[in-house]
Design a protein around this motif. Structure first.
Motif: not given
Length: 872
Positions: A257-271
């Motif tokens: 969950p710590a890395l999930q929260l970090l991924a949510y804050l950073l956001g996923w980018k496509i191209n």
């Protein structure tokens, strides 16, 4: 300037953060100001809802007190909305199923239908299995299962793109030009016709609306595997999603969950374009703190029944329309965590026993009397923690279930429940462990507030300190710094708020009691399912497809029904028709024998007549003839007494109605006066309503009230989209009129849209290499105050100075303000200052830029970043 003063200037400025109100809690007490000041574009999004603190538990955000909302959606139901918002999936869970396209096969019977679904707006790690209703229908390793064998094929793409896309049927409509690049997608093809009389298609009436697609979601970024982060090692990078991973070193990092929260804050980018998540710049996050929190989540916890498991794991799907504060709160709850302000960055801290005091305080450090509040107000104390977690596997299929109640031990209080919902948590032992720590934290909520002298400058947010006080009977009592602020006077004092700490709060974090009550699985109830015509099919049933009149040279399948010679037949042997096998024959079974023509039926109608009057009018006085084509004719003149088939025009009186039945084998029927019903008032006159109309106008000041008019006055607009763009605010006036022809009377205009003005209090670092710039918007007549400071130390003799300038954005720079340079020799520290003001003298809001440039007379002057700033 002397060195003693310089040492004070170089003390931790990060301590200068605001004390929050004691009732506000401490989970994210400074996130709002941090996000607004340090995260352009994202700050307002986070600051709008990120104060997740809870007064009942102090440092921890609890589900029962959230301000944000999650968009309700059922990940186990097919969503036919082709414009549905994007979805993101963390950990192992049920994927959302958004239908994007459907197409039947091109054969005449359309035996097959293909469906294309969007599962997530990012790359995923795996799709493991699919349940339809409550039955296992497909697995990644074995394909279709059970009754679905021979009727279901599934194609999964974990990251769609130019080399990975679905082709539907022949690809005329959906192929390489419909890729859904970067997303997780799935094509499902179902066969609707039976393979044999004893093998019936489960999709004969369409697909069920209740699917559970189980898999592993988004890869995550781990700062511990990034060599550019302090303490990290590896090739992962925060700003490059292609380097993220779900599994690393055989450990499912995507469940952390710590890395999930970090991924949510950073956001996923496509191209390079943001798809889901918040898009917070990595520089605004304390990445090592997330790595440390992730390591705590990974720690092994002993289980009472033997064995162990990771301390915290989580999994859940969210939508891009979810309130970010609610998403963050759920993930924080899943690991008993909090986001905190740490030197201008967001840091993650988990509730673990780190109780080693870094600073020891005693009464000699107190500059004033102190305040000790051992318990929160009674309304903020609770006796039990209660809520739900997610049961992942069949038959529950990721449904919510109650975890056992956890008592706080407050037996003297009336029962009071704190609801702590934990939907990302998929293990009852983890859920009870989290709830138990929250309950224990609630019993240790003492707050100590005091003003400290120079030793207060040693403190920082979340530091553990000890306090010795003879008046309170404390010897090295442990506290955590939950609020800190420099005194507003020139004394150099520091006001601090400390939260009581004790090792017993965390004693349950490394094991579980074994007293967990059994949690019954949630059985699937198909009566609650959203189904698409999913009809049950009896064993040995046939297709029962009506094929019309029998024809030669036609392929007939089992169950086809044809008409021939006035009779109906069902096909019992699949064949191609010819003159030799025409019904009746061995290929056909007689269903219905044709009968002769029946007697002609009567024409029947209900006839309604109308008349207006202040009271109920008298009925018809004679007979009339109703023609079934829709006319009513008097047998003698005046027989209807003024009643008509049509409703009379309004004349101020109500409309009355009577009715009678007409039935006859011919084309008309006679209705006598006695056959009509009693008069009923059917339509009455209502009072005129009042019309209301809004109009809009952009103006620096309040516009004058428009004169009465039938429509939109000149210079005003009927909707905000038509109002020309500009820096001035938009005003609204409401008009009312008693009917549709009268003039509107307009109200005095009210400001609808304020000029966007950047909040004062912005501050950026100032150095010698580049100028520091701050952008600010001023309303008409508004004044900005600017100050700057530049600190440097010397290896030789030199002078430090600052130039202040401002301009309308994109215009010419204008110098302003006063400057106080400073000089010194080898080993000295110089502090140059500058200040000034400027005012918006225009009629509308204007965006200005303020620039400060540090200068020096020799290269042997270097900047001290902690003390050099430009502030507006």
């Amino acid at each position: 300037m002397g060195k003693a003063v310089a040492r004070v200037l170089l003390s931790p400025i990060s301590a200068a953060v605001s004390l929050i109100d004691k009732r506000a809690g401490a989970a994210l007490f400074s996130v709002i100001s941090t996000a607004a000041a340090f995260i352009p574009g994202v700050g307002p999004l986070i600051s709008a809802g990120l104060n997740l603190a809870n007064a009942a538990t102090g440092a921890y955000s609890l589900s029962g007190r959230r301000g944000g909302n999650l968009v309700p959606f059922d990940p186990k139901s097919v969503n036919p909305d082709k414009a549905a918002v994007r979805k993101l999936v963390f950990g192992r869970t049920a994927f959302p199923l958004d239908l994007r396209y459907a197409e039947p096969s091109s054969d005449t019977k359309q035996e097959y239908i293909s469906y294309v679904f969007a599962l997530a707006a990012h790359k995923s790690d795996a799709i493991e299995s699919i349940y339809i209703e409550d039955k296992l229908a497909w697995t990644s390793g074995g394909g279709a299962q059970g009754i679905f064998v021979g009727y279901l094929t599934v194609e999964v793409i974990l990251e769609a793109g130019a080399a990975a896309y679905h082709t539907v049927e022949a690809g005329a409509n959906w192929a390489s030009t419909r890729r859904m690049t970067g997303c997780t997608t799935m094509k499902v093809r179902v066969k609707r016709t039976d393979n044999s009389k004893t093998s019936q298609s489960p999709f004969a009436s369409g697909i069920s609306g209740r699917w559970t697609v189980i898999g592993r979601g988004m890869p995550v970024y781990d700062p511990a595997r990034d060599s550019t982060v302090a303490g990290g090692s590896g090739s992962q990078r925060a700003n490059d999603c292609t380097t993220w991973a779900y599994t690393a070193s055989s450990v499912a990092r995507g469940n952390n969950p710590a890395l999930q929260l970090l991924a949510y804050l950073l956001g996923w980018k496509i191209n390079g374009v943001g798809s889901v998540g918040l898009g917070v710049p990595p520089a605004r996050l304390n990445l090592p703190s997330f790595a440390a929190a992730a390591a705590i989540c990974d720690e092994s916890v002993a289980l009472a029944a033997g064995g162990s498991h990771r301390r915290y794991e989580a999994g859940k799907a969210y939508t891009d329309a979810d309130d970010p504060s609610a998403v963050i709160a759920e993930l924080l709850d899943a690991m008993n965590g909090e986001l905190v302000h740490d030197g201008g960055k967001l840091a993650l801290r988990l509730a673990v026993n780190d109780l080693t005091a870094e600073v020891a305080l005693n009464e000699d450090d107190f500059l004033s009397g102190f305040e000790w509040q051992p318990q929160p107000e009674l309304s903020e104390q609770f006796t039990v923690v209660r809520g739900r977690f997610t049961l992942p596997d069949a038959p529950s299929l990721f449904s919510l279930a109650d975890y056992p109640d956890v008592s706080t031990g407050r037996t003297a209080l009336a029962p009071r429940v704190l609801t702590l919902e934990l939907p990302p948590v998929q293990d009852v032992r983890r859920a009870e462990r989290i709830a138990t720590q929250v309950a224990r934290r609630s019993t240790k909520q003492g707050e100590f507030t005091v003003r400290l002298g120079i030793r207060g400058w040693l403190l920082r947010q979340n530091m553990v300190v000890s306090v010795t006080s003879a008046s309170r009977g404390w010897t090295n009592k442990l506290f955590r710094v939950r609020g800190i602020q420099l005194a507003t006077d020139a004394s150099g004092a520091v006001d601090v708020r400390l939260r009581e700490e004790e090792a017993s709060i965390y004693s349950w974090s490394t094991s579980e009691t074994g007293n967990i009550a059994p949690v019954n699985p949630v059985a699937y109830d198909n009566r609650l399912a959203a189904s698409w015509l999913m009809a049950g099919i009896e064993a040995a049933a046939t297709r029962n497809v009506a094929r019309g009149n029998w024809a030669t040279a036609t392929a007939y399948d089992l169950g086809d029904i044809v008409n021939d010679g006035g009779n109906a037949y069902s096909c019992i042997v699949a064949h191609t028709s010819s003159g030799g096998n025409r019904p009746p024959s061995a290929n056909w079974s007689l269903l219905v024998t044709g009968g002769g023509a029946g007697a002609a039926g009567d024409n029947v109608a209900i006839v309604t007549i109308w008349k207006r009057g202040a009271t109920a009018p008298a009925g018809p006085t004679g007979s009339s003839v109703f023609d079934f084509n829709g006319t009513l004719t008097e047998s003698t003149v005046g027989a209807l007494n003024g009643w008509t088939l049509a409703i009379p025009a309004a004349d101020g009186n109500p409309a009355w109605s009577r009715y009678a039945g007409a039935r006859n084998g011919g084309t008309s029927d006679t209705i006598t006066s006695g056959e009509w019903s009693a008069a009923v008032k059917a339509l009455d006159n209502g009072a005129d309503g009042e019309s209301i109309k809004p109009i809009y106008k952009r103006s620096a000041t309040q516009p004058s009230t428009p004169s009465p008019s039938t429509g939109v006055p000149s210079g005003w607009y009927g909707d905000t989209g038509s109002v020309p763009a500009g820096a001035n605010p938009i005003w609204i006036s409401l008009g009312t009129r008693p009917d549709s022809v009268a003039n509107f009377t307009w109200q005095a205009a009210t400001q609808l849209q304020a000029v966007s003005v950047a909040a004062f209090g912005q501050q950026v670092a100032l150095g010698f290499s580049t100028s520091a710039v701050i952008s600010v918007v001023l309303s008409p007549g508004q004044t900005a105050s600017v100050e700057a400071q530049l600190t440097g130390n010397h290896t030789g003799t030199a002078t430090t100075d600052i130039n202040l300038e401002y301009r309308v954005e994109g215009g010419t720079w204008t110098a302003f303000g006063t400057s106080v340079p400073d000089s010194g020799g080898p080993g000295d520290i110089t502090v140059a200052t500058a200040s000034g003001t400027f005012t918006n003298g225009g009629a509308g809001g204007v965006r200005y830029e303020v620039r400060a440039t540090g200068t020096r007379t020799a290269a042997n002057v270097t900047a001290v970043s902690a003390e050099s700033y430009l502030r507006v």
